[in-house]
Design a protein around this motif. Structure first.
Motif, PDB file in Angstrom:
ATOM      1  N   PRO A   1      17.121  14.131   4.700  1.00 58.91           N
ATOM      2  CA  PRO A   1      16.680  14.057   6.579  1.00 58.91           C
ATOM      3  C   PRO A   1      16.644  13.175   7.280  1.00 58.91           C
ATOM      4  O   PRO A   1      15.477  12.198   6.462  1.00 58.91           O
ATOM      5  CB  PRO A   1      15.741  15.137   6.257  1.00 58.91           C
TER       6      PRO A   1
ATOM      7  N   ALA B   1      24.738  14.164   4.979  1.00 56.47           N
ATOM      8  CA  ALA B   1      23.026  13.872   5.193  1.00 56.47           C
ATOM      9  C   ALA B   1      23.421  15.468   4.921  1.00 56.47           C
ATOM     10  O   ALA B   1      21.551  15.493   4.353  1.00 56.47           O
ATOM     11  CB  ALA B   1      22.650  13.448   6.682  1.00 56.47           C
ATOM     12  N   SER B   2      23.727  16.390   5.251  1.00 53.95           N
ATOM     13  CA  SER B   2      23.609  17.502   3.628  1.00 53.95           C
ATOM     14  C   SER B   2      23.628  17.232   2.151  1.00 53.95           C
ATOM     15  O   SER B   2      23.065  17.563   1.636  1.00 53.95           O
ATOM     16  CB  SER B   2      24.136  18.706   4.873  1.00 53.95           C
ATOM     17  N   TYR B   3      25.036  16.683   2.486  1.00 52.42           N
ATOM     18  CA  TYR B   3      25.322  16.556   0.796  1.00 52.42           C
ATOM     19  C   TYR B   3      24.543  15.894  -0.134  1.00 52.42           C
ATOM     20  O   TYR B   3      23.814  16.583  -1.456  1.00 52.42           O
ATOM     21  CB  TYR B   3      26.844  15.992   0.884  1.00 52.42           C
TER      22      TYR B   3
ATOM     23  N   HIS C   1      33.451  12.249  -0.300  1.00 48.27           N
ATOM     24  CA  HIS C   1      31.920  12.529   0.006  1.00 48.27           C
ATOM     25  C   HIS C   1      31.484  12.410  -1.555  1.00 48.27           C
ATOM     26  O   HIS C   1      30.434  12.239  -2.036  1.00 48.27           O
ATOM     27  CB  HIS C   1      31.704  13.601   0.772  1.00 48.27           C
TER      28      HIS C   1
ATOM     29  N   THR D   1      27.042  14.111   9.343  1.00 55.38           N
ATOM     30  CA  THR D   1      26.349  15.310   8.878  1.00 55.38           C
ATOM     31  C   THR D   1      26.346  16.181   7.608  1.00 55.38           C
ATOM     32  O   THR D   1      25.858  16.474   7.227  1.00 55.38           O
ATOM     33  CB  THR D   1      26.172  16.191  10.490  1.00 55.38           C
ATOM     34  N   PHE D   2      27.663  16.038   7.937  1.00 53.11           N
ATOM     35  CA  PHE D   2      28.366  16.697   6.218  1.00 53.11           C
ATOM     36  C   PHE D   2      27.615  15.622   4.780  1.00 53.11           C
ATOM     37  O   PHE D   2      26.810  16.122   3.883  1.00 53.11           O
ATOM     38  CB  PHE D   2      30.097  16.463   5.648  1.00 53.11           C
TER      39      PHE D   2
ATOM     40  N   LYS E   1      21.097  15.017   1.018  1.00 54.81           N
ATOM     41  CA  LYS E   1      20.185  16.734   1.092  1.00 54.81           C
ATOM     42  C   LYS E   1      18.910  14.937   1.768  1.00 54.81           C
ATOM     43  O   LYS E   1      18.047  14.894   1.144  1.00 54.81           O
ATOM     44  CB  LYS E   1      18.867  16.724  -0.166  1.00 54.81           C
TER      45      LYS E   1
ATOM     46  N   GLN F   1      37.727  15.796   4.717  1.00 53.69           N
ATOM     47  CA  GLN F   1      36.463  16.755   5.709  1.00 53.69           C
ATOM     48  C   GLN F   1      36.006  15.985   6.645  1.00 53.69           C
ATOM     49  O   GLN F   1      35.795  14.882   6.662  1.00 53.69           O
ATOM     50  CB  GLN F   1      35.307  16.906   4.821  1.00 53.69           C
TER      51      GLN F   1
END
Length: 397
Positions: free
Chosen positions: A80, A74-76, A31, A71-72, A78, A66
């Motif tokens: 949306p 998208a979170s990492y 990631h 979705t990880f 940031k 991972q």
């Protein structure tokens, strides 16, 4: 397609050894690699990260630490997203499907900007474990896998049949490897960049007769990001971009090798998909200036180039041997160095092919540049070309 999609930014790491083993003190994290590439690709596109509405990830290999990776990410990152966040899987087509789905998100109006991501880590995994995992995906577990029938095995069968039918020699076909290494010399993303001679190719140990070491793909790690946007968005940036002019797909309803008698070296799925892409794009094979084909072995490039109509049937090997498919030739193929030299991190490979053609159409390929390249053919396959996904890309200033 009424709304057009364009490639506006790209980034990738050089193909090679990047994966770390569990015993290493410091770990390479997939990631973190991808996040840096996203930042670089968005900067290359001169886009606003807030405009990204979709993230489509080529599902990583099971060796990736991972999981549930999209979705990880998208979170990492940031980011949306109101379009889609998802992973796709399709063996050799995996990263091509990620690109295709990112294009769909833009064409359907769900996103102004979409990311196609791919990461493939495998070099720290034992050859035994890697081959067992690969055979269960590429073969029929009731027949191919127990017999140890690998993808290189069926390509070797293709090569023997081709030489029998058309009188091509192993040296003719081996010139594909020589040609592609010559292209890879000037590609900073390539895994192998040292020139090789025909004599060196023919002298290598056999992998599956008649294919030798330099005629099959190496194992390698890779990661890539392609930024896709609407044509209107691309125009607003005021920089060159590559437009997706047409697209086609065909699956012949067979798993890897057809269980019904057929022409095993005709690559009918590739021929059918390419004809459809040409027709919907309003062009012919003669209009193509440069091509990147999913070709794990030398013989596959020969057969795929014939199926695409870039060279006449039975002439693919001779065309490579005579320089017709080299830089400076009539129809340059695999200017990236192809999968035998640029490398083949399989679940990311199609995105590397996209990046090469985007560079060609944006005039950024340096010493590999095909002069005035306007139309490019991108072809990716599922397995022994039982299915093919084709895109025609067009240069836009």
């Amino acid at each position: 397609m009424t709304r057009k999609a364009a490639i506006i930014g790209t980034a990738a790491i050089p193909v090679g050894r990047h994966q770390t083993s569990a015993a290493d003190e410091f770990q390479t994290l997939e990631h973190e690699l991808l996040a840096r590439l996203v930042v670089q690709a968005i900067a290359d596109a001169r886009a606003d990260r807030r405009d990204v509405g979709s993230i489509v990830l080529a599902q990583p290999r099971p060796y990736t630490r991972q999981q549930y990776f999209s979705t990880f990410m998208a979170s990492y990152l940031k980011l949306p997203c109101s379009g889609i966040v998802m992973e796709v899987l399709g063996n050799g087509l995996t990263a091509a499907l990620a690109f295709d789905k990112a294009v769909d998100e833009v064409v359907l109006g769900r996103s102004q900007v979409a990311l196609a991501l791919g990461v493939n880590m495998e070099t720290a995994v034992s050859a035994r474990d890697h081959m067992m995992e690969s055979m269960r995906k590429t073969g029929d577990v009731d027949f191919h896998a127990p017999a140890g029938f690998t993808p290189i095995s069926w390509y070797a069968l293709d090569m023997m049949r081709y030489m029998h039918e058309f009188g091509a020699t192993r040296a003719d076909i081996a010139m594909v490897a020589v040609k592609n290494r010559g292209h890879a010399v000037s590609n900073p993303l390539a895994q192998f960049r040292k020139p090789i001679t025909l004599e060196e190719v023919l002298a290598q140990r056999p992998i599956v007769e008649p294919l030798g070491l330099y005629e099959v793909p190496p194992r390698g790690d890779g990661a890539a990001c392609v930024v896709v946007a609407s044509e209107d968005y691309a125009k607003s940036l005021g920089v060159p971009y590559a437009l997706v002019r047409s697209r086609a797909f065909f699956h012949e309803g067979a798993h890897q090798i057809n269980d019904r008698p057929n022409d095993m070296i005709a690559f009918e799925a590739a021929a059918t998909a390419t004809r459809t892409a040409y027709q919907s794009g309003g062009i012919t094979a003669a209009d193509i200036d440069v091509a990147e084909l999913y070709a794990p072995c030398t013989i596959v490039e020969v057969l795929a180039s014939e199926a695409a109509g870039l060279v006449p049937r039975g002439r693919g090997a001779k065309a490579a041997a005579e320089g017709e498919t080299s830089l400076g030739g009539r129809i340059p193929i695999a200017t990236s160095g192809g999968m035998t030299s640029r490398g083949h991190p399989s679940y990311a490979t199609p995105l590397y092919n996209v990046i090469e053609l985007a560079d060609q159409l944006r005039g950024r390929a340096g010493e590999r540049q095909v002069p005035n390249a306007q139309l490019a053919l991108l072809m990716n396959e599922l397995g022994n070309y039982n299915a093919a996904l084709v895109h025609v890309l067009e240069a836009q200033a």
